[in-house]
Design a protein around this motif. Structure first.
Motif, PDB file in Angstrom:
ATOM      1  N   VAL A   1     113.896  70.749 160.230  1.00 26.68           N
ATOM      2  CA  VAL A   1     115.046  69.874 160.428  1.00 26.68           C
ATOM      3  C   VAL A   1     116.299  70.706 160.690  1.00 26.68           C
ATOM      4  CG1 VAL A   1     116.507  68.126 159.352  1.00 26.68           C
ATOM      5  CG2 VAL A   1     114.046  68.105 158.945  1.00 26.68           C
ATOM      6  N   ASN A   2     117.086  70.305 161.669  1.00 28.43           N
ATOM      7  CA  ASN A   2     118.366  70.947 161.943  1.00 28.43           C
ATOM      8  C   ASN A   2     119.439  70.281 161.096  1.00 28.43           C
ATOM      9  OD1 ASN A   2     120.449  72.450 163.092  1.00 28.43           O
ATOM     10  ND2 ASN A   2     120.771  70.912 164.698  1.00 28.43           N
ATOM     11  N   SER A   3     120.047  71.033 160.177  1.00 29.15           N
ATOM     12  CA  SER A   3     121.051  70.466 159.287  1.00 29.15           C
ATOM     13  C   SER A   3     122.406  71.127 159.518  1.00 29.15           C
ATOM     14  CB  SER A   3     120.632  70.663 157.824  1.00 29.15           C
ATOM     15  OG  SER A   3     121.721  70.393 156.963  1.00 29.15           O
ATOM     16  N   PRO A   4     123.376  70.409 160.082  1.00 31.00           N
ATOM     17  CA  PRO A   4     124.732  70.971 160.234  1.00 31.00           C
ATOM     18  C   PRO A   4     125.339  71.389 158.896  1.00 31.00           C
ATOM     19  CG  PRO A   4     124.475  69.006 161.585  1.00 31.00           C
ATOM     20  CD  PRO A   4     123.261  69.091 160.708  1.00 31.00           C
ATOM     21  N   LEU A   5     125.090  70.618 157.826  1.00 31.20           N
ATOM     22  CA  LEU A   5     125.626  70.953 156.509  1.00 31.20           C
ATOM     23  C   LEU A   5     125.089  72.303 156.029  1.00 31.20           C
ATOM     24  CD1 LEU A   5     127.145  70.252 153.882  1.00 31.20           C
ATOM     25  CD2 LEU A   5     125.081  69.055 153.126  1.00 31.20           C
ATOM     26  N   LEU A   6     123.779  72.491 156.134  1.00 29.68           N
ATOM     27  CA  LEU A   6     123.172  73.742 155.692  1.00 29.68           C
ATOM     28  C   LEU A   6     123.643  74.906 156.563  1.00 29.68           C
ATOM     29  CD1 LEU A   6     121.272  74.568 153.433  1.00 29.68           C
ATOM     30  CD2 LEU A   6     119.359  74.315 155.011  1.00 29.68           C
ATOM     31  N   HIS A   7     123.767  74.628 157.859  1.00 29.05           N
ATOM     32  CA  HIS A   7     124.239  75.658 158.787  1.00 29.05           C
ATOM     33  C   HIS A   7     125.650  76.113 158.412  1.00 29.05           C
ATOM     34  CE1 HIS A   7     125.149  76.970 163.191  1.00 29.05           C
ATOM     35  NE2 HIS A   7     124.725  77.985 162.452  1.00 29.05           N
ATOM     36  N   GLN A   8     126.514  75.168 158.076  1.00 25.26           N
ATOM     37  CA  GLN A   8     127.885  75.512 157.693  1.00 25.26           C
ATOM     38  C   GLN A   8     127.917  76.297 156.382  1.00 25.26           C
ATOM     39  OE1 GLN A   8     130.792  75.155 159.395  1.00 25.26           O
ATOM     40  NE2 GLN A   8     129.472  74.492 161.085  1.00 25.26           N
ATOM     41  N   ALA A   9     127.061  75.926 155.441  1.00 19.19           N
ATOM     42  CA  ALA A   9     127.000  76.663 154.171  1.00 19.19           C
ATOM     43  C   ALA A   9     126.564  78.106 154.409  1.00 19.19           C
ATOM     44  CB  ALA A   9     126.035  75.963 153.211  1.00 19.19           C
ATOM     45  N   ILE A  10     125.582  78.284 155.281  1.00 13.68           N
ATOM     46  CA  ILE A  10     125.087  79.630 155.607  1.00 13.68           C
ATOM     47  C   ILE A  10     126.176  80.439 156.317  1.00 13.68           C
ATOM     48  CG2 ILE A  10     123.454  80.881 157.075  1.00 13.68           C
ATOM     49  CD1 ILE A  10     121.409  78.666 156.382  1.00 13.68           C
ATOM     50  N   LYS A  11     126.883  79.813 157.254  1.00 16.72           N
ATOM     51  CA  LYS A  11     127.973  80.498 157.952  1.00 16.72           C
ATOM     52  C   LYS A  11     129.077  80.908 156.961  1.00 16.72           C
ATOM     53  CE  LYS A  11     129.541  78.996 161.876  1.00 16.72           C
ATOM     54  NZ  LYS A  11     130.064  78.053 162.916  1.00 16.72           N
ATOM     55  N   PHE A  12     129.372  80.045 156.010  1.00 16.06           N
ATOM     56  CA  PHE A  12     130.388  80.355 155.011  1.00 16.06           C
ATOM     57  C   PHE A  12     129.961  81.552 154.168  1.00 16.06           C
ATOM     58  CE2 PHE A  12     131.945  79.695 150.615  1.00 16.06           C
ATOM     59  CZ  PHE A  12     133.307  79.872 150.849  1.00 16.06           C
TER      60      PHE A  12
ATOM     61  N   ALA B   1     113.449  69.712 147.724  1.00 19.02           N
ATOM     62  CA  ALA B   1     114.895  69.832 147.519  1.00 19.02           C
ATOM     63  C   ALA B   1     115.644  69.031 148.564  1.00 19.02           C
ATOM     64  CB  ALA B   1     115.325  71.293 147.590  1.00 19.02           C
ATOM     65  N   GLU B   2     116.815  68.545 148.187  1.00 17.96           N
ATOM     66  CA  GLU B   2     117.691  67.857 149.123  1.00 17.96           C
ATOM     67  C   GLU B   2     118.657  68.851 149.754  1.00 17.96           C
ATOM     68  OE1 GLU B   2     117.755  63.437 147.032  1.00 17.96           O
ATOM     69  OE2 GLU B   2     119.461  64.787 146.749  1.00 17.96           O
ATOM     70  N   THR B   3     119.052  68.567 150.981  1.00 15.95           N
ATOM     71  CA  THR B   3     119.903  69.488 151.737  1.00 15.95           C
ATOM     72  C   THR B   3     121.185  69.836 150.990  1.00 15.95           C
ATOM     73  OG1 THR B   3     119.081  68.588 153.825  1.00 15.95           O
ATOM     74  CG2 THR B   3     121.147  69.814 153.911  1.00 15.95           C
ATOM     75  N   ASP B   4     121.847  68.826 150.411  1.00 15.92           N
ATOM     76  CA  ASP B   4     123.137  69.088 149.769  1.00 15.92           C
ATOM     77  C   ASP B   4     122.988  69.983 148.540  1.00 15.92           C
ATOM     78  OD1 ASP B   4     121.844  66.975 148.400  1.00 15.92           O
ATOM     79  OD2 ASP B   4     123.750  66.268 147.587  1.00 15.92           O
ATOM     80  N   ASP B   5     121.839  69.912 147.861  1.00 12.99           N
ATOM     81  CA  ASP B   5     121.626  70.766 146.695  1.00 12.99           C
ATOM     82  C   ASP B   5     121.454  72.226 147.114  1.00 12.99           C
ATOM     83  OD1 ASP B   5     121.752  68.437 145.268  1.00 12.99           O
ATOM     84  OD2 ASP B   5     119.594  68.279 144.918  1.00 12.99           O
ATOM     85  N   ILE B   6     120.717  72.449 148.192  1.00 10.49           N
ATOM     86  CA  ILE B   6     120.555  73.814 148.705  1.00 10.49           C
ATOM     87  C   ILE B   6     121.900  74.353 149.172  1.00 10.49           C
ATOM     88  CG2 ILE B   6     119.464  75.246 150.468  1.00 10.49           C
ATOM     89  CD1 ILE B   6     117.148  73.219 150.513  1.00 10.49           C
ATOM     90  N   ALA B   7     122.659  73.539 149.912  1.00  2.00           N
ATOM     91  CA  ALA B   7     123.965  73.971 150.400  1.00  2.00           C
ATOM     92  C   ALA B   7     124.907  74.301 149.242  1.00  2.00           C
ATOM     93  CB  ALA B   7     124.572  72.881 151.284  1.00  2.00           C
ATOM     94  N   SER B   8     124.877  73.497 148.204  1.00  4.53           N
ATOM     95  CA  SER B   8     125.728  73.749 147.037  1.00  4.53           C
ATOM     96  C   SER B   8     125.370  75.066 146.362  1.00  4.53           C
ATOM     97  CB  SER B   8     125.600  72.599 146.034  1.00  4.53           C
ATOM     98  OG  SER B   8     126.094  71.396 146.573  1.00  4.53           O
ATOM     99  N   ALA B   9     124.084  75.351 146.285  1.00  4.92           N
ATOM    100  CA  ALA B   9     123.635  76.601 145.684  1.00  4.92           C
ATOM    101  C   ALA B   9     124.114  77.805 146.494  1.00  4.92           C
ATOM    102  CB  ALA B   9     122.114  76.616 145.571  1.00  4.92           C
TER     103      ALA B   9
END
Length: 242
Positions: A217-228, A189-197
């Motif tokens: 991998v440390n992903s700021p995008l995924l981290h922000q999605a999780i925080k949201f 999976a790509e990071t943006d797809d997981i974050a979108s889900a």
């Protein structure tokens, strides 16, 4: 009770039983492979079921999708009533003008519930990889079918129908599965797809999310999605090996 039942002056006597709206305790489910489910005992499910079994809980499963025809899962799917065009409480992944076995489809290309996602009857497929791959990889769509098997397996562990004489019993067998396909047929999976889900789940008031995947991998995008999602009250659960 025997004395009362044998008393000729009494027309009828029986125990005044206690009934429950939500029966959560199953002494021993009759599922075919229940006795082989070592994990049920390992996490003390039988005692937990006395208090809770997932009733009323939506579990968003971010994975490779689901086999929505699987007999142990077909009744466990969350159905978005606003997108369920034929109103039969199941998912028919074809156009509403098409009839198969006397049943019309649920897809009309319209965002009937106004949440920004068209035809999301049981969840959504967020996979939109740009590099050529196999299977369903190119664009996002409302048909999150599992082309690999992992998402179906995880969905079964979490919420397989209990006490139906087939398959296994899910740990939260009274919960409903919201299928969030972010992983392709190869299990990637790509990071943006997981974050979108994750964001979709949070905005649609899904309070439990399951991540049976991981990376270093440390992903700021995924981290922000999780925080949201956390800010909206989501409980997120990640796997820790097998």
């Amino acid at each position: 009770l025997n004395l009362l039942q044998n008393d000729l002056s009494i027309e009828s006597a029986e125990i005044n039983n206690i009934y429950k709206v939500n029966q959560t305790e199953i002494a021993e489910p009759n599922d075919e492979y229940f006795k082989e489910q070592w994990g049920i005992a390992a996490v003390n499910c039988k005692n937990a079921w006395k208090k809770a079994s997932g009733n009323g809980v939506l579990v968003g499963i971010i994975d490779t999708g689901i086999d929505y025809y699987h007999l142990d899962l077909v009744n466990q799917l969350w159905i978005n009533s606003a997108e369920d065009l034929n109103k039969n409480g199941t998912f028919e992944p074809w156009h509403f003008t098409e009839v198969r076995n006397g049943i019309t489809g649920d897809l009309n290309g319209i965002d009937d519930d106004g949440n920004g996602f068209t035809d999301d009857v049981i969840g959504y497929d967020f996979v939109d990889q740009q590099n050529a791959n196999i299977g369903d990889y190119f664009e996002r769509d409302p048909i999150p079918f599992d082309e690999m098997g992992h998402g179906t397996l995880v969905s079964g562990v979490i919420a397989a129908q209990s006490n139906n004489k087939i398959g296994i019993s899910g740990i939260a067998y009274n919960s409903k599965i919201v299928t969030l396909r972010a992983f392709d047929a190869t299990g990637n999976a790509e990071t943006d797809d997981i974050a979108s889900a994750i964001i979709y789940a949070a905005l649609n008031r899904i309070k439990v999310l399951n991540f049976s995947f991981g990376d270093n991998v440390n992903s700021p995008l995924l981290h922000q999605a999780i925080k949201f999602a956390n800010s909206l009250g989501c409980v997120m659960i990640s796997s820790k090996g097998n």
